[in-house]
Design a protein around this motif. Sequence first.
Motif, mmCIF file in Angstrom:
data_model
loop_
_atom_site.group_PDB
_atom_site.id
_atom_site.type_symbol
_atom_site.label_atom_id
_atom_site.label_comp_id
_atom_site.label_asym_id
_atom_site.label_seq_id
_atom_site.Cartn_x
_atom_site.Cartn_y
_atom_site.Cartn_z
ATOM 1 N N MET A 148 44.251 38.483 34.426
ATOM 2 C CA MET A 148 45.389 38.095 35.236
ATOM 3 C C MET A 148 44.875 37.667 36.609
ATOM 4 S SD MET A 148 48.907 39.855 35.700
ATOM 5 C CE MET A 148 50.111 39.092 36.722
ATOM 6 N N PRO A 149 45.301 36.534 37.095
ATOM 7 C CA PRO A 149 44.836 36.067 38.401
ATOM 8 C C PRO A 149 45.138 37.064 39.516
ATOM 9 C CG PRO A 149 45.933 34.303 37.216
ATOM 10 C CD PRO A 149 46.158 35.558 36.430
ATOM 11 N N THR A 150 44.255 37.083 40.512
ATOM 12 C CA THR A 150 44.377 38.003 41.631
ATOM 13 C C THR A 150 45.222 37.366 42.726
ATOM 14 O OG1 THR A 150 42.192 38.894 41.147
ATOM 15 C CG2 THR A 150 43.062 39.322 43.343
ATOM 16 N N HIS A 151 46.252 38.098 43.172
ATOM 17 C CA HIS A 151 47.100 37.615 44.262
ATOM 18 C C HIS A 151 46.310 37.667 45.558
ATOM 19 C CE1 HIS A 151 50.460 37.460 47.153
ATOM 20 N NE2 HIS A 151 51.084 36.810 46.196
ATOM 21 N N PHE A 152 46.578 36.737 46.478
ATOM 22 C CA PHE A 152 45.767 36.635 47.687
ATOM 23 C C PHE A 152 45.898 37.860 48.598
ATOM 24 C CE2 PHE A 152 49.728 35.133 49.387
ATOM 25 C CZ PHE A 152 49.684 35.331 50.744
ATOM 26 N N ARG A 153 46.847 38.733 48.366
ATOM 27 C CA ARG A 153 46.997 39.944 49.179
ATOM 28 C C ARG A 153 46.493 41.209 48.480
ATOM 29 N NH1 ARG A 153 52.797 38.995 52.143
ATOM 30 N NH2 ARG A 153 52.058 37.329 53.486
ATOM 31 N N ASP A 154 46.050 41.100 47.243
ATOM 32 C CA ASP A 154 45.534 42.276 46.527
ATOM 33 C C ASP A 154 44.273 42.791 47.216
ATOM 34 O OD1 ASP A 154 47.521 42.098 44.659
ATOM 35 O OD2 ASP A 154 46.279 41.212 43.104
ATOM 36 N N PRO A 155 44.139 44.112 47.386
ATOM 37 C CA PRO A 155 42.955 44.660 48.052
ATOM 38 C C PRO A 155 41.701 44.647 47.174
ATOM 39 C CG PRO A 155 44.423 46.427 47.405
ATOM 40 C CD PRO A 155 45.126 45.139 47.086
ATOM 41 N N VAL A 156 41.877 44.423 45.879
ATOM 42 C CA VAL A 156 40.750 44.450 44.936
ATOM 43 C C VAL A 156 40.707 43.138 44.162
ATOM 44 C CG1 VAL A 156 39.820 45.621 42.904
ATOM 45 C CG2 VAL A 156 40.915 46.947 44.694
ATOM 46 N N LEU A 157 39.510 42.555 44.052
ATOM 47 C CA LEU A 157 39.306 41.374 43.218
ATOM 48 C C LEU A 157 39.027 41.851 41.803
ATOM 49 C CD1 LEU A 157 36.835 39.404 45.500
ATOM 50 C CD2 LEU A 157 39.308 39.147 45.361
ATOM 51 N N THR A 158 39.596 41.175 40.816
ATOM 52 C CA THR A 158 39.392 41.556 39.424
ATOM 53 C C THR A 158 38.843 40.361 38.655
ATOM 54 O OG1 THR A 158 41.260 43.071 39.561
ATOM 55 C CG2 THR A 158 40.497 42.495 37.361
ATOM 56 N N CYS A 159 37.749 40.572 37.928
ATOM 57 C CA CYS A 159 37.173 39.520 37.102
ATOM 58 C C CYS A 159 38.137 39.231 35.955
ATOM 59 C CB CYS A 159 35.814 39.963 36.554
ATOM 60 S SG CYS A 159 35.070 38.758 35.428
ATOM 61 N N ASP A 160 38.479 37.967 35.759
ATOM 62 C CA ASP A 160 39.419 37.598 34.711
ATOM 63 C C ASP A 160 38.788 37.567 33.327
ATOM 64 O OD1 ASP A 160 42.032 37.053 36.057
ATOM 65 O OD2 ASP A 160 40.723 35.801 37.270
ATOM 66 N N ASN A 161 37.463 37.710 33.240
ATOM 67 C CA ASN A 161 36.791 37.747 31.942
ATOM 68 C C ASN A 161 36.620 39.169 31.429
ATOM 69 O OD1 ASN A 161 36.393 34.934 31.636
ATOM 70 N ND2 ASN A 161 34.746 35.039 33.114
ATOM 71 N N CYS A 162 36.044 40.046 32.261
ATOM 72 C CA CYS A 162 35.708 41.389 31.777
ATOM 73 C C CYS A 162 36.474 42.518 32.463
ATOM 74 C CB CYS A 162 34.201 41.634 31.928
ATOM 75 S SG CYS A 162 33.652 41.781 33.644
ATOM 76 N N GLY A 163 37.185 42.224 33.550
ATOM 77 C CA GLY A 163 37.959 43.246 34.234
ATOM 78 C C GLY A 163 37.203 44.013 35.310
ATOM 79 N N ALA A 164 35.970 43.616 35.618
ATOM 80 C CA ALA A 164 35.206 44.270 36.685
ATOM 81 C C ALA A 164 35.942 44.077 38.006
ATOM 82 C CB ALA A 164 33.802 43.679 36.770
ATOM 83 N N THR A 165 35.775 45.017 38.932
ATOM 84 C CA THR A 165 36.470 44.929 40.211
ATOM 85 C C THR A 165 35.494 45.007 41.373
ATOM 86 O OG1 THR A 165 36.835 47.315 40.281
ATOM 87 C CG2 THR A 165 38.587 45.967 39.297
ATOM 88 N N ALA A 166 35.949 44.486 42.507
ATOM 89 C CA ALA A 166 35.204 44.561 43.761
ATOM 90 C C ALA A 166 36.225 44.591 44.888
ATOM 91 C CB ALA A 166 34.275 43.365 43.923
ATOM 92 N N ASP A 167 35.905 45.294 45.966
ATOM 93 C CA ASP A 167 36.799 45.344 47.115
ATOM 94 C C ASP A 167 36.839 43.989 47.809
ATOM 95 O OD1 ASP A 167 37.396 48.019 46.717
ATOM 96 O OD2 ASP A 167 35.750 48.703 47.982
ATOM 97 N N ARG A 168 38.042 43.565 48.173
ATOM 98 C CA ARG A 168 38.207 42.299 48.889
ATOM 99 C C ARG A 168 37.731 42.483 50.332
ATOM 100 N NH1 ARG A 168 41.272 37.824 48.346
ATOM 101 N NH2 ARG A 168 42.421 38.674 46.586
#
Length: 76
Positions: free
Chosen positions: A1-21
Amino acid sequence: MPTHFRDPVLTCDNCGATADRPVGANYRTGWERLRAEGWTARANGAERPLRFLPHTTIHACGDCPSVAVDQVVAAG
């Protein structure tokens, strides 16, 4: 699912990995760190944004195929 520009966490749309924005004073160095780790991003082409600015972004981590579109400018 695409990441909204205000979400505090980035999410990989392929595997679901996350990183802090990256935010605040660490914004520039934070994005440089994410790019060095292989994170790529592009605007969500499936979105019909208001005022021509997309509100969501598609991300890929360093372990997944890039989602960024490379633009080559031909010298003419």
